[in-house]
Design a protein around this motif. Structure first.
Motif, PDB file in Angstrom:
ATOM      1  N   PRO A  63       0.796  -1.222   0.000  1.00  0.00           N
ATOM      2  CA  PRO A  63       0.000   0.000   0.000  1.00  0.00           C
ATOM      3  C   PRO A  63       0.833   1.280   0.000  1.00  0.00           C
ATOM      4  CG  PRO A  63      -0.101  -1.050   2.142  1.00  0.00           C
ATOM      5  CD  PRO A  63       0.654  -1.981   1.234  1.00  0.00           C
ATOM      6  N   ASN A  64       2.132   1.173   0.241  1.00  0.00           N
ATOM      7  CA  ASN A  64       3.002   2.346   0.232  1.00  0.00           C
ATOM      8  C   ASN A  64       3.779   2.509  -1.074  1.00  0.00           C
ATOM      9  OD1 ASN A  64       2.426   3.298   2.909  1.00  0.00           O
ATOM     10  ND2 ASN A  64       3.481   1.467   3.619  1.00  0.00           N
ATOM     11  N   ALA A  65       3.588   1.600  -1.999  1.00  0.00           N
ATOM     12  CA  ALA A  65       4.309   1.650  -3.275  1.00  0.00           C
ATOM     13  C   ALA A  65       3.439   2.299  -4.348  1.00  0.00           C
ATOM     14  CB  ALA A  65       4.706   0.246  -3.700  1.00  0.00           C
ATOM     15  N   PRO A  66       3.904   3.364  -4.958  1.00  0.00           N
ATOM     16  CA  PRO A  66       3.130   4.032  -6.011  1.00  0.00           C
ATOM     17  C   PRO A  66       2.693   3.092  -7.135  1.00  0.00           C
ATOM     18  CG  PRO A  66       4.979   5.408  -5.380  1.00  0.00           C
ATOM     19  CD  PRO A  66       5.161   4.085  -4.689  1.00  0.00           C
ATOM     20  N   GLU A  67       3.530   2.117  -7.484  1.00  0.00           N
ATOM     21  CA  GLU A  67       3.157   1.222  -8.578  1.00  0.00           C
ATOM     22  C   GLU A  67       1.921   0.382  -8.264  1.00  0.00           C
ATOM     23  OE1 GLU A  67       6.625  -0.404  -6.246  1.00  0.00           O
ATOM     24  OE2 GLU A  67       6.346   1.410  -7.394  1.00  0.00           O
ATOM     25  N   SER A  68       1.592   0.222  -6.988  1.00  0.00           N
ATOM     26  CA  SER A  68       0.391  -0.522  -6.615  1.00  0.00           C
ATOM     27  C   SER A  68      -0.881   0.199  -7.055  1.00  0.00           C
ATOM     28  CB  SER A  68       0.339  -0.740  -5.103  1.00  0.00           C
ATOM     29  OG  SER A  68       1.415  -1.536  -4.671  1.00  0.00           O
ATOM     30  N   TYR A  69      -0.769   1.488  -7.333  1.00  0.00           N
ATOM     31  CA  TYR A  69      -1.937   2.301  -7.663  1.00  0.00           C
ATOM     32  C   TYR A  69      -2.023   2.659  -9.143  1.00  0.00           C
ATOM     33  CZ  TYR A  69      -2.123   2.646  -2.637  1.00  0.00           C
ATOM     34  OH  TYR A  69      -2.195   2.326  -1.306  1.00  0.00           O
ATOM     35  N   ARG A  70      -1.061   2.244  -9.938  1.00  0.00           N
ATOM     36  CA  ARG A  70      -1.018   2.634 -11.359  1.00  0.00           C
ATOM     37  C   ARG A  70      -2.271   2.222 -12.118  1.00  0.00           C
ATOM     38  NH1 ARG A  70       3.220   5.275 -10.806  1.00  0.00           N
ATOM     39  NH2 ARG A  70       5.331   4.511 -10.645  1.00  0.00           N
ATOM     40  N   LYS A  71      -2.852   1.069 -11.781  1.00  0.00           N
ATOM     41  CA  LYS A  71      -4.042   0.617 -12.509  1.00  0.00           C
ATOM     42  C   LYS A  71      -5.272   1.494 -12.224  1.00  0.00           C
ATOM     43  CE  LYS A  71      -5.949  -2.841  -9.354  1.00  0.00           C
ATOM     44  NZ  LYS A  71      -6.411  -4.211  -9.264  1.00  0.00           N
ATOM     45  N   PHE A  72      -5.153   2.416 -11.259  1.00  0.00           N
ATOM     46  CA  PHE A  72      -6.263   3.310 -10.926  1.00  0.00           C
ATOM     47  C   PHE A  72      -6.099   4.684 -11.582  1.00  0.00           C
ATOM     48  CE2 PHE A  72      -5.879   0.370  -7.320  1.00  0.00           C
ATOM     49  CZ  PHE A  72      -7.129  -0.216  -7.380  1.00  0.00           C
ATOM     50  N   SER A  73      -5.266   4.756 -12.601  1.00  0.00           N
ATOM     51  CA  SER A  73      -5.085   6.028 -13.289  1.00  0.00           C
ATOM     52  C   SER A  73      -5.239   5.808 -14.787  1.00  0.00           C
ATOM     53  CB  SER A  73      -3.724   6.646 -12.957  1.00  0.00           C
ATOM     54  OG  SER A  73      -2.688   5.859 -13.463  1.00  0.00           O
ATOM     55  N   GLY A  74      -5.246   6.907 -15.508  1.00  0.00           N
ATOM     56  CA  GLY A  74      -5.417   6.828 -16.951  1.00  0.00           C
ATOM     57  C   GLY A  74      -4.609   7.917 -17.621  1.00  0.00           C
TER      58      GLY A  74
END
Length: 147
Positions: A63-74
């Motif tokens: 949860p602290n890694a930015p890459e974990s959230y990449r699929k939530f952007s466009g």
């Protein structure tokens, strides 16, 4: 934004608005990278992948890694697109009186922020960076308006 669906009696064009650009559904407005927005009665396709912003991180994701959230952007950040249209309206109408109703969905859930807005908060925890950048996004700074 979100007065009612296009083609219904709640559509912005049927509620006294001459020009409308943005979300017309609060469920879609929970995603800052939607697949589409509306320009009056015309659906405007955006170059964003379809995904639900209400998803949880997969098991084992950091949860602290930015890459974990990449699929939530466009590729196209809706708040910036809506701001661009509002500023265009101001520039196009600056020589005459007008009324601009501009309710922003920022900050709101989900806290999706473009990478360039996160860079300003490098060194902070990811949660703090995302929260701060969602509130203090460069596209909403007064300097963004150039008449």
């Amino acid at each position: 934004m979100g007065l009612g669906g296009i083609g219904t009696s709640g559509a912005p064009s049927r509620q006294g608005f001459d020009i409308f650009f943005g979300y017309n559904c609060q469920a879609v407005a929970h995603n800052y990278y939607p697949t589409h927005l509306w320009s009056n009665d015309t659906r405007v396709a955006l170059a964003n992948p379809a995904f639900s912003p209400r998803q949880k991180l997969p098991a084992g994701a950091d949860p602290n890694a930015p890459e974990s959230y990449r699929k939530f952007s466009g590729n196209e950040y809706a708040p910036d697109l809506i701001t661009e249209q509002a500023l265009k309206f101001v520039r196009d109408n600056k020589a005459r009186p007008f009324f601009l109703y501009y309710p922003t969905t920022v900050p709101h859930l989900a806290l999706q922020v473009p990478e360039d807005s996160l860079r300003e908060f490098a060194g902070s925890s990811l949660r703090r960076r995302t929260s701060a950048a969602a509130v203090i996004c460069p596209s909403y700074a007064p300097a963004a308006y150039a008449p």
